[in-house]
Design an enzyme around this catalytic site. Structure first.
Site, mmCIF file in Angstrom:
data_model
loop_
_atom_site.group_PDB
_atom_site.id
_atom_site.type_symbol
_atom_site.label_atom_id
_atom_site.label_comp_id
_atom_site.label_asym_id
_atom_site.label_seq_id
_atom_site.Cartn_x
_atom_site.Cartn_y
_atom_site.Cartn_z
ATOM 1 N N HIS A 116 0.804 -1.133 -0.143
ATOM 2 C CA HIS A 116 0.220 -0.082 -0.062
ATOM 3 C C HIS A 116 0.958 1.163 0.112
ATOM 4 O O HIS A 116 0.574 2.269 -0.695
ATOM 5 C CB HIS A 116 -0.794 -0.063 1.013
ATOM 6 N N ASP B 37 -4.993 -5.908 -8.163
ATOM 7 C CA ASP B 37 -4.961 -5.151 -6.760
ATOM 8 C C ASP B 37 -5.250 -3.832 -7.071
ATOM 9 O O ASP B 37 -5.031 -3.317 -8.236
ATOM 10 C CB ASP B 37 -3.714 -5.562 -5.692
#
Length: 360
Positions: free
Chosen positions: A190, A260
């Site tokens: 992230h 993702d």
């Protein structure tokens, strides 16, 4: 003309505004991913899902709802599901100190967790959850941690299959993540670009083993924003070698591949160069993804979502990207094939009541 809706996007609030409706109606929009900010109550989320389906019945409404710390809806009747590591702990010990003696109990609990998870979501109009996590619990990853079922890939495989069986009983598909494995690296994709320097042989023998074993049961796979330099210089989600050669050809996976989140730091550079969301989406699709996931870009007005939709449309017109009929078929196969029980009916269902008793 071949039709293929590749982009999954988000919305900012608890109801649709005019811009949300316009974006969801776009022919290149594949679906909607929900977050905690989109939730107020069961009645509200049910109404929101109905609004989405009124725009396009084929839109896939999805959510990250794994249990533990990754569970978007947590009150107004929703069951607090355990972190997946709890199922692995059950497998290892049935209370008498005999490793593996709790396997059957753990499998039953995993099936129950999958059923409760899917049945509650579907009763509110949500089609799909990005679960199960197939990453191995090496103990050093803060982003994976107790989201992983176990360290042993064989235990992960059996428990994941049980969980997927529970999802299927409630009419929901599944998504194995994060291929070929995010558990070994400590960095969080992230906010960073994780690098796993192990050999392909080592990864296939450990982290990727569940994908090989479950290749006929998995309906979709989400690749990791992790670079495995001994295999490819690109992250797995942008790598033709990982997705087309290894996952499709070598491991025999035939379901949908969903990128993702392309807004994560692990997806913001390709070949050492910063890329736009459009470039990231096109690269993911070219590598072998069927769907490109773009999250949290509605929070600043949605300009990046519009840019991605417009960029994909331009790429199609100019021949830089070609829609894939097979990708569209795989997307639609993730939609529920049978109606769900309403919440009130679910609450008195014997199957649901029994599943609650089996949860750890």
């Amino acid at each position: 003309m071949t039709f293929h809706a590749p982009l999954m996007l988000d919305i900012a609030g608890t109801e649709l505004n005019a811009e949300d409706r316009r974006r969801l109606a776009h022919p290149l929009t594949a679906g909607l991913i929900l977050f905690g900010r989109n939730w107020q109550s069961r009645a509200q989320i049910t109404a929101l899902c109905a609004q989405v389906k009124a725009i396009r019945a084929d839109l896939l409404i999805a959510v990250d709802h794994e249990g533990g710390r990754v569970q978007r809806f947590r009150h107004d009747g929703f069951t607090h599901l355990p972190p997946m590591r709890r199922l692995g702990e059950m497998w290892l010990d049935d209370g008498r100190g005999q490793p593996g003696a709790g396997a059957l109990k753990a499998c039953r609990a995993a099936t129950a967790a999958g059923f409760v998870l899917a049945a509650e979501l579907r009763a509110c109009g949500v089609d799909f959850s990005f679960t199960p996590v197939l990453d191995l619990d090496y103990g050093g990853s803060s982003v994976i941690g107790d989201r992983a079922l176990a360290r042993d890939p064989r235990v992960v495989t059996v428990l994941a299959k049980s969980l997927m069986h529970g999802l299927l009983q409630a009419g929901m598909g599944n998504c194995g993540k994060h291929f070929p494995g995010h558990g070994f690296v400590k960095a969080d994709s992230h906010v960073d670009m994780p690098i796993d320097r192990r050999s392909l042989k080592a990864i296939l023998a450990e982290d990727a083993l569940p994908y090989d074993s479950l290749n006929t049961s998995l309906m979709s796979v989400m690749p990791a924003h992790v670079i495995y330099p001994k295999v490819d210089a690109r992250p797995a989600g942008f790598s033709k070698r990982w997705l087309q050669v290894i996952l499709r050809e070598q491991l025999g996976f035939a379901g949908a591949i969903i990128s993702d989140d392309l807004s994560m730091d692990g997806a913001r550079q390709i070949d050492g160069q910063p890329v736009s969301y459009t470039q990231a989406a096109l690269t993911a699709l070219d590598a072998g993804c069927d769907l490109a996931l773009l999250c949290n870009q509605s929070l600043n007005g949605g300009a990046e979502i519009d840019a991605a939709l417009n960029g994909l449309a331009e790429a199609q017109l100019k021949g830089w990207w070609q829609p894939q009929e097979a990708s569209e078929q795989r997307r639609r196969q993730l939609l529920p094939q049978a109606p769900a029980l309403a919440w009130e009916d679910l609450m008195v269902s014997p199957a649901y009541q029994q599943a609650l008793e089996y949860l750890p």
